[in-house]
Motif scaffolding. Sequence first.
Motif: not given
Length: 441
Positions: A63, A65, A126, A260, A293, A295, A298, A399
Amino acid sequence: MASKSFLLLMVCSILSVTFPLTSQASFRPKALVLPVAKDSSTLQYLATLHQRTPLVPVKLTLDLGGEFLWVDCNQSFSSSTYSPVHCRSAQCSQAPGAPHKFCSTCLSRARPGCSNNTCSLIAKNTVIQFVTNADLSRDVVSAKSTDGSRPGRAVSVPGFVFSCTYTFLLEGLASGVKGMAGLGRAGTSLPSQFSASFRFARKFAICLSPSSSSSGVAFFGDGPYMMRPGIDVSKFLYYTPLVTNPVNSVPGQVGNRSAEYYIELKTIAVNGKPVPLNSSLLVIDKEGYGGTKISTVDPYTVLETSIYKAVVGAFTKGLSQAPRVAPIKPFGECFDSRNISSTRAGPAVPRIDLFLPSMDRKRVSYWMMSGVNSMVQVKEGVMCLGIVDGGLKPVTPVVIGGHQLENHLLQFDLASSALGISSSLLLRQTTCSNFNFNPKA
Ligand SMILES: *[C@@H]1O[C@H](CO)[C@@H](O)[C@H](O)[C@H]1NC(C)=O
Ligand SMILES: *[C@@H]1O[C@H](CO)[C@@H](O)[C@H](O)[C@H]1NC(C)=O
Ligand SMILES: *[C@@H]1O[C@H](CO)[C@@H](O)[C@H](O)[C@H]1NC(C)=O
Ligand SMILES: *[C@@H]1O[C@H](CO)[C@@H](O)[C@H](O)[C@H]1NC(C)=O
Ligand SMILES: CC(=O)N[C@H]1CO[C@H](CO)[C@@H](O)[C@@H]1O
């Protein structure tokens, strides 16, 4: 005077004679390396750390962030070096999540994750956006050192801070995963603890592989980052400033900055032409809304509806040679792939460029997404634009997700607050799965 320094000299020489093993034990790595595998069913990126005494492999979802490492301590956690962090300790007050920190008590038999007077904070999954309380804890963690070209000897961090939580927080994570490894901008994240322990550069890099059969790689510390056939991919980085979001998206933590990684996207261009966008969406406001951001949870890039429509519209117009076909979820725009030819950098489709300021902010650099990063072969004959509509009022309008990061090297420089991005390694005759994980003979 003279006798004193003579004495000192003697003490020093005795020490060096008596403890020849300390230099061996205090070997200080310049960097660490971890393989990062892609799970084909969840599209999560997984890494395995060794933790506890005796050491056991712990498979984790990365993860980017995340603020810390959290693991399930409810099932089969046994370790002779585990210790809970006391709630009135410096470590507890420095840990993130202030408004939700409290002192936990354990009404059953004491075990990892259940003890009295323990610093309790909020751990977040998340992937499914689920939070629960977790006990801040410490235990030994071990990983492989590297000179940048091969894994070297394993090194360990005693008292590595992590948090211990319940089995149900694993919901939605890949099979066999026991927690999430947070790489975010917090003192408790993996990169922060590793660089503090070994006093190496506060930098880390990820190079994600699209393939579930050949691993990508994460480096903690500075380059070189060598990929076969002998290419130092850290040479391909150009840097853009990282920006901070003043507001954490963990519910209730308003007022504390997010861990993040945000960048200052200026424009998106399709086939070299800027797409008209509502530019106020690209700026982070006081409530933490807006901005761009990166990620790893995602799997695909998610764009706020108006941005999504503008980008998809320009892209579809530029790909008029391929008939559109019925969209396949989660995507909104799919094409007959028989009409799309292929290149070294994937399907021949309009290129998407993200324009970003350079570190001195005088120039603009761009992050080029070629076909291999923009398109997804969903099934035989059907290819979709790998971007998802994020709806009308998302917290973060842009994102950038995993598919778009693959085979690019990303280096996060925490000391200079900069993100280094490489162009696609496919254009550099290598890939993210070309790190040589065979240890030196
Ligand atoms: C924690 O404290 C409670 C009440 O003070 C006590 O009943 C319980 O046994 C303690 N738990 C542990 C694990 O020591
Ligand atoms: C803890 O683990 C047991 C089985 O090992 C399970 O039945 C129980 O639901 C778990 N509790 C939580 C809170 O996850
Ligand atoms: C641009 O976005 C902002 C923030 O969401 C919104 O308040 C504004 O109405 C939008 N402007 C246009 C022209 O759509
Ligand atoms: C797609 O390819 C087929 C076969 O090569 C061709 O007949 C057709 O005209 C193409 N479609 C478009 C829209 O160019
Ligand atoms: C509003 C809020 O959550 N503030 C907290 C931010 O973090 C610091 C340090 O952890 C706390 O002291 C604040 O209470």
